[in-house]
Design a protein around this motif. Structure first.
Motif, short mmCIF file in Angstrom:
data_model
loop_
_atom_site.label_atom_id
_atom_site.label_comp_id
_atom_site.label_asym_id
_atom_site.label_seq_id
_atom_site.Cartn_x
_atom_site.Cartn_y
_atom_site.Cartn_z
N ASN A 76 -61.70 65.40 -26.93
CA ASN A 76 -61.19 65.81 -25.62
C ASN A 76 -60.69 64.64 -24.78
O ASN A 76 -59.64 64.74 -24.13
CB ASN A 76 -62.26 66.59 -24.86
CG ASN A 76 -62.61 67.90 -25.54
OD1 ASN A 76 -62.99 67.92 -26.71
ND2 ASN A 76 -62.50 69.01 -24.82
N ILE A 79 -57.39 63.53 -26.18
CA ILE A 79 -56.36 64.53 -25.90
C ILE A 79 -55.93 64.46 -24.44
O ILE A 79 -54.78 64.76 -24.11
CB ILE A 79 -56.87 65.93 -26.28
CG1 ILE A 79 -57.06 66.03 -27.80
CG2 ILE A 79 -55.93 67.03 -25.80
CD1 ILE A 79 -57.75 67.29 -28.26
N ASP A 80 -56.83 64.06 -23.57
CA ASP A 80 -56.53 64.01 -22.13
C ASP A 80 -55.60 62.86 -21.76
O ASP A 80 -55.11 62.79 -20.63
CB ASP A 80 -57.84 63.88 -21.35
CG ASP A 80 -57.72 64.39 -19.92
OD1 ASP A 80 -56.83 65.22 -19.65
OD2 ASP A 80 -58.51 63.95 -19.07
N ARG A 83 -49.06 62.13 -23.19
CA ARG A 83 -48.41 62.34 -24.47
C ARG A 83 -47.78 61.05 -25.00
O ARG A 83 -47.76 60.81 -26.21
CB ARG A 83 -47.33 63.43 -24.34
CG ARG A 83 -46.68 63.80 -25.67
CD ARG A 83 -45.62 64.87 -25.52
NE ARG A 83 -45.11 65.28 -26.82
CZ ARG A 83 -44.10 66.12 -27.00
NH1 ARG A 83 -43.48 66.64 -25.95
NH2 ARG A 83 -43.69 66.43 -28.22
N HIS A 86 -50.26 59.21 -27.08
CA HIS A 86 -50.43 59.82 -28.40
C HIS A 86 -49.27 59.44 -29.32
O HIS A 86 -49.48 59.14 -30.50
CB HIS A 86 -50.49 61.35 -28.27
CG HIS A 86 -51.64 61.83 -27.45
ND1 HIS A 86 -51.58 62.95 -26.66
CD2 HIS A 86 -52.90 61.33 -27.30
CE1 HIS A 86 -52.74 63.14 -26.07
NE2 HIS A 86 -53.55 62.17 -26.42
N THR A 215 -54.65 72.54 -26.22
CA THR A 215 -53.88 72.12 -25.05
C THR A 215 -54.24 70.72 -24.57
O THR A 215 -55.35 70.25 -24.74
CB THR A 215 -54.10 73.10 -23.87
OG1 THR A 215 -55.48 73.08 -23.50
CG2 THR A 215 -53.68 74.51 -24.25
N ARG A 216 -53.24 70.08 -23.96
CA ARG A 216 -53.49 68.95 -23.09
C ARG A 216 -53.89 69.48 -21.72
O ARG A 216 -53.89 70.69 -21.48
CB ARG A 216 -52.22 68.10 -22.96
CG ARG A 216 -51.79 67.41 -24.23
CD ARG A 216 -50.64 66.45 -23.95
NE ARG A 216 -50.37 65.62 -25.11
CZ ARG A 216 -49.54 65.92 -26.08
NH1 ARG A 216 -48.86 67.04 -26.02
NH2 ARG A 216 -49.37 65.10 -27.10
N ARG A 217 -54.24 68.58 -20.80
CA ARG A 217 -54.54 69.02 -19.45
C ARG A 217 -53.27 69.58 -18.80
O ARG A 217 -52.19 69.01 -18.92
CB ARG A 217 -55.06 67.88 -18.60
CG ARG A 217 -55.53 68.34 -17.21
CD ARG A 217 -55.75 67.18 -16.26
NE ARG A 217 -56.71 66.22 -16.79
CZ ARG A 217 -57.17 65.20 -16.08
NH1 ARG A 217 -56.77 65.02 -14.83
NH2 ARG A 217 -58.04 64.35 -16.61
N TYR A 233 -47.52 70.32 -22.93
CA TYR A 233 -48.95 70.56 -22.70
C TYR A 233 -49.67 71.05 -23.95
O TYR A 233 -50.80 71.51 -23.87
CB TYR A 233 -49.11 71.57 -21.55
CG TYR A 233 -48.53 71.07 -20.25
CD1 TYR A 233 -49.28 70.28 -19.38
CD2 TYR A 233 -47.21 71.35 -19.91
CE1 TYR A 233 -48.74 69.80 -18.20
CE2 TYR A 233 -46.65 70.87 -18.72
CZ TYR A 233 -47.43 70.10 -17.89
OH TYR A 233 -46.88 69.61 -16.72
N PHE A 235 -51.10 69.80 -27.59
CA PHE A 235 -51.42 68.61 -28.37
C PHE A 235 -51.16 68.82 -29.85
O PHE A 235 -50.58 67.97 -30.53
CB PHE A 235 -52.87 68.21 -28.14
CG PHE A 235 -53.34 67.05 -28.96
CD1 PHE A 235 -52.89 65.76 -28.67
CD2 PHE A 235 -54.20 67.23 -30.03
CE1 PHE A 235 -53.31 64.68 -29.43
CE2 PHE A 235 -54.62 66.15 -30.80
CZ PHE A 235 -54.18 64.87 -30.49
N THR A 274 -50.47 67.49 -35.13
CA THR A 274 -49.73 67.36 -33.89
C THR A 274 -48.36 68.02 -33.98
O THR A 274 -47.79 68.17 -35.07
CB THR A 274 -49.55 65.88 -33.51
OG1 THR A 274 -48.73 65.24 -34.50
CG2 THR A 274 -50.89 65.16 -33.42
N ALA A 350 -57.77 69.91 -21.09
CA ALA A 350 -57.60 69.24 -22.38
C ALA A 350 -58.65 69.77 -23.36
O ALA A 350 -59.84 69.72 -23.09
CB ALA A 350 -57.75 67.74 -22.21
#
Length: 426
Positions: A76, A79-80, A83, A86, A215-217, A233, A235, A274, A350
């Motif tokens: 988490n 992921i938060d 982007r 990432h 999901t992302r945040r 949004y 991931f 992803t 997230a």
């Protein structure tokens, strides 16, 4: 990176032909190692990459990236991150695994052998701690099949179905990772012809072939995510088996929808693939049959050509593939799902899970549940050991697979696997 560039990527590690995990996949998971430590991990071929140790080696860096993003119990925190971070991590991993001069190939052998480990020596755990879980109902074929069984073909789809993605709020705490076995659930069941229910283990236990996105945040409470920005949004994706006790569900679902027939367990695959890895496999989905309200109108290719398979394995027997379907069959795509989910201002976090609902195609062998494959128990499915199934029996193992193939490009999600154990004595 375009398709030609991906095709020409050569990893200096030996990668089996048609591996689910080529160098352009690089999914994320959580691994526990033989010394008791845990870390965010990725996978390449038959190897696991310990991302915490790779970060500590100094070879993996990105703006805002710190050790806790890889050393936490769940993904988490990672992921938060934005982007862009990432994508930077992904580019660097590809560089380290394809360029012998990037630093990893020439790393001290003892350190490198701790960073790159055989997948047999790593136990994969639940990759995220989902704060919330929403299950959609986005396959027109599935919705029409179920509606036909229970309401007749003239009322197969409810009046709202072609106007918006239908969904319900599921139970996040009972989402488990692949290879976690589940007991047959107890609940109230109304026997045929009876006026009153009995309390019994489910006799109509079923799988549901689904995919889910993580999901992302999202935006602050009150601010919707628009359909053409929704992928910012998202991931990545996992395979999702939303187990269902059909007899429990049938008795309880009116007027508020699924409850105990669903919340006893849902299984996800351990690897989050992803959207960047899935980019070469974009395609168009079904065209809308009704004029959509503006907030649901999406442009461009918003789905992916992901082939899906389901095997049933009776105890100590060979597997039987009972279903072959495809993610692209879904009538409502992920962007529409997320736009509808947040159009009222609902906020997402997230690591939230958004499942697709059962994915069925038009052919009988593409139906994504036993309810459809056996057509409510009227058409038994014959397995490799000669036995038949209308629903799942104790000891049955269900394996779901997802993979993408386009010309010479191939990647997979691994497996989503679980075995049904007998009901616990009540």
């Amino acid at each position: 990176m375009n398709t030609l560039q991906l095709k020409n990527l050569k990893c200096w590690l030996e990668i089996p032909e048609k591996s689910d995990f080529p160098v352009y996949n690089l999914p994320y998971g959580i691994g526990y190692f033989e010394d008791g430590s845990h870390s965010a991990v990725s996978r390449i071929g038959d190897y696991i990459i310990n991302l915490s140790l790779l970060f500590q080696s100094g070879l993996l860096r990105a703006d805002g990236l710190v050790l806790k993003h890889f050393a936490s119990e769940f993904l988490n925190d990672f992921i938060d991150l934005p982007r862009e971070v990432h994508q930077s991590v992904r580019r660097r991993l590809i560089e380290l695994l394809t360029d012998k001069h990037a630093g990893l190939y020439d790393l001290d052998k003892e350190i490198k052998d701790n960073i790159i480990v055989s997948h047999h020596r790593v136990q994969l755990h639940l990759p995220i701690k989902p704060g919330d879980y929403t299950d959609f109902y986005s396959s027109k074929e599935h919705a029409a099949n179920v509606g036909t069984m229970f309401r007749g073909p003239e009322n197969a789809l409810m009046p709202n179905w072609l106007h918006m993605p239908i969904a319900y709020h599921g139970r996040a705490s009972s989402i488990v990772v692949s290879d976690t076995h589940l007991h047959r659930p107890w609940g109230q069941i109304l026997p045929p012809g009876a006026d009153n229910p009995i309390f019994s283990p489910s006799k109509q236990l079923d799988f549901e072939l689904e995919m889910a996105f993580v999901t992302r945040r999202g935006k602050p409470l009150g601010q919707p995510i628009k359909v053409d920005e929704a992928e910012e949004y998202i991931f990545g994706m996992v395979i999702f088996n939303d187990w269902s006790a059909r007899d429990i569900q049938k008795w309880e679902y009116q007027p508020l929808g699924p409850f105990l027939g669903k919340n006893f367990g849902s299984t996800i695959s351990p690897w989050i693939v992803t959207l960047d890895a899935l980019e070469p496999f974009r395609c168009e989905g079904p065209q809308p049959e009704k004029e959509l309200l503006p907030y649901l109108k999406s442009s461009g290719e918003k789905t992916f050509d992901i082939q899906l398979e389901v095997d049933i394995i009776p105890s100590d027997c060979q597997p039987t593939t009972v279903c072959r379907s495809n993610f692209k069959y879904l009538y409502w795509n992920m962007s529409q799902q997320l736009a509808h989910h947040t159009v009222n201002g609902c906020n997402i976090q997230a690591g939230d899970i958004m499942a697709s609902g059962t994915i069925s195609g038009t052919a009988a062998d593409s139906f994504g549940s036993m309810l459809e494959l056996s057509w409510k128990g009227t058409k038994p499915i014959k397995l490799s050991d000669g036995t038949e199934r209308i629903f799942l029996l104790d000891g049955d193992t269900v394996i779901m697979r997802a993979f993408c193939q386009k010309n010479d490009l191939y990647l997979g999600f691994g497996q989503c696997k679980s075995t049904i154990l007998p009901a616990i004595n009540y």
